[in-house]
Design an enzyme around this catalytic site. Structure first.
Site, PDB file in Angstrom:
ATOM      1  N   HIS A  46       1.060  -1.069   0.038  1.00  0.00           N
ATOM      2  CA  HIS A  46       0.162  -0.325  -0.023  1.00  0.00           C
ATOM      3  C   HIS A  46       0.304   0.874   0.210  1.00  0.00           C
ATOM      4  O   HIS A  46       2.231   0.668   0.509  1.00  0.00           O
ATOM      5  CB  HIS A  46      -1.197   0.302   1.140  1.00  0.00           C
ATOM      6  CG  HIS A  46      -1.281  -1.232   1.777  1.00  0.00           C
ATOM      7  ND1 HIS A  46      -2.668  -1.958   0.546  1.00  0.00           N
ATOM      8  CD2 HIS A  46      -1.362  -2.420   2.676  1.00  0.00           C
ATOM      9  CE1 HIS A  46      -3.730  -2.600   1.572  1.00  0.00           C
ATOM     10  NE2 HIS A  46      -2.555  -3.265   2.226  1.00  0.00           N
ATOM     11  N   TYR A 181      -1.030  37.332 -14.908  1.00  0.00           N
ATOM     12  CA  TYR A 181      -2.341  36.900 -15.574  1.00  0.00           C
ATOM     13  C   TYR A 181      -2.625  37.819 -17.491  1.00  0.00           C
ATOM     14  O   TYR A 181      -3.321  36.685 -17.968  1.00  0.00           O
ATOM     15  CB  TYR A 181      -3.492  37.003 -14.818  1.00  0.00           C
ATOM     16  CG  TYR A 181      -4.854  37.176 -14.637  1.00  0.00           C
ATOM     17  CD1 TYR A 181      -5.688  35.513 -14.194  1.00  0.00           C
ATOM     18  CD2 TYR A 181      -5.453  38.475 -15.333  1.00  0.00           C
ATOM     19  CE1 TYR A 181      -6.263  35.012 -15.024  1.00  0.00           C
ATOM     20  CE2 TYR A 181      -6.930  37.969 -15.918  1.00  0.00           C
ATOM     21  CZ  TYR A 181      -7.937  36.366 -15.093  1.00  0.00           C
ATOM     22  OH  TYR A 181      -8.634  36.053 -15.930  1.00  0.00           O
ATOM     23  N   LYS A 185      -3.563  33.486 -20.756  1.00  0.00           N
ATOM     24  CA  LYS A 185      -4.841  33.254 -21.549  1.00  0.00           C
ATOM     25  C   LYS A 185      -4.632  33.352 -23.072  1.00  0.00           C
ATOM     26  O   LYS A 185      -4.504  31.970 -23.663  1.00  0.00           O
ATOM     27  CB  LYS A 185      -6.326  33.903 -21.352  1.00  0.00           C
ATOM     28  CG  LYS A 185      -7.150  33.590 -22.715  1.00  0.00           C
ATOM     29  CD  LYS A 185      -7.700  31.906 -21.551  1.00  0.00           C
ATOM     30  CE  LYS A 185      -9.039  31.834 -22.263  1.00  0.00           C
ATOM     31  NZ  LYS A 185      -9.778  30.332 -21.873  1.00  0.00           N
TER      32      LYS A 185
END
Length: 240
Positions: A46, A181, A185
């Site tokens: 695990h 910023y 985009k």
């Protein structure tokens, strides 16, 4: 040495090693925060952030009262009142998550060893894997195990490892980069037509309050995760 249902020893590096639980041999291998290892024998066990183990460490909830074995054999009582983020990479498997954590001062930290068993009641629930300094006299003690219900954890295959990068002020994150910023985009749009056969990468951006994990092909972002910090940082590795 024995305590409740466990048998343990102290190794030559002064760490505690759990040898048996309920008279069954146990395996607990602690990893440094952010450590990457290559050992195929570990894949059978695990894995929780910071540890590979034959023991399943159960789910705990915030505000649980725990007891931690100290170096003099006594139990120290603590409360899980904070959270932090830890990860490791084992055989290209990136294991990560937010963990409940107790706050300890310098005096208490000096009494605790890596590997020390952690109990809830008389039940073994985890082991000490790391400490993270958050103030002059304040440390976080993460308690690893199955994900706390209000937190996030996960794992993914990372063929090229995980790059860790400090998240700079006033920057936004996309894919493999951080930019102002007003530029992020446009950068994202420019990646739309890039080749899908580019090299895969995983990047972890961090600051005290937040973690971002991106999975990418070249500079094209495929996945973007947001989680609270802080990132547990090892003493021996410097993250840029």
């Amino acid at each position: 040495m024995e305590l409740y249902n466990i048998k343990y020893a102290i190794d030559p590096t002064n760490k505690i090693v759990i040898e048996q639980v309920d008279n069954v041999d146990a395996f607990v291998h602690i990893l440094e925060p952010g450590q990457e290892v290559f050992d195929e024998t570990l894949s059978q066990y695990h894995q929780f952030p910071g540890v590979v183990s034959s023991i399943i460490f159960p789910q705990l909830v915030l505000n649980t009262i725990i007891s931690v074995l100290s170096e003099d054999g006594s139990l120290l009582t603590l409360k899980l009142e904070n959270t932090c983020f830890n990860f490791h990479v084992c055989n290209k498997r990136f294991v990560f998550g937010n963990l409940p954590a107790a706050v300890v001062n310098n005096e208490t930290k000096q009494k605790l060893r890596i590997g020390a068993p952690i109990f809830a009641g008389k039940k073994l629930v985890s082991v000490v894997t790391a400490f993270h300094r958050v103030g002059e006299n304040e440390w976080l003690l993460p308690v690893t195990g199955i994900r706390e219900a209000s937190q996030l954890s996960g794992h993914m295959k990372v063929l090229n490892g995980v790059r860790v990068e400090k998240w700079r002020p006033n920057m936004s994150v996309y894919g493999t980069v951080q930019l102002p910023y007003d530029k992020i985009k446009q950068h994202a749009l420019e990646q739309e037509n890039k080749t899908p056969n580019a090299l895969e990468s995983c990047v972890l951006f961090y600051k005290d309050s937040e973690i971002r994990i991106t999975y990418n092909k070249g500079d094209y972002e495929i996945m973007h995760l947001r989680m609270p910090g802080p990132l547990i940082q090892p003493n021996t590795i410097y993250y840029s």
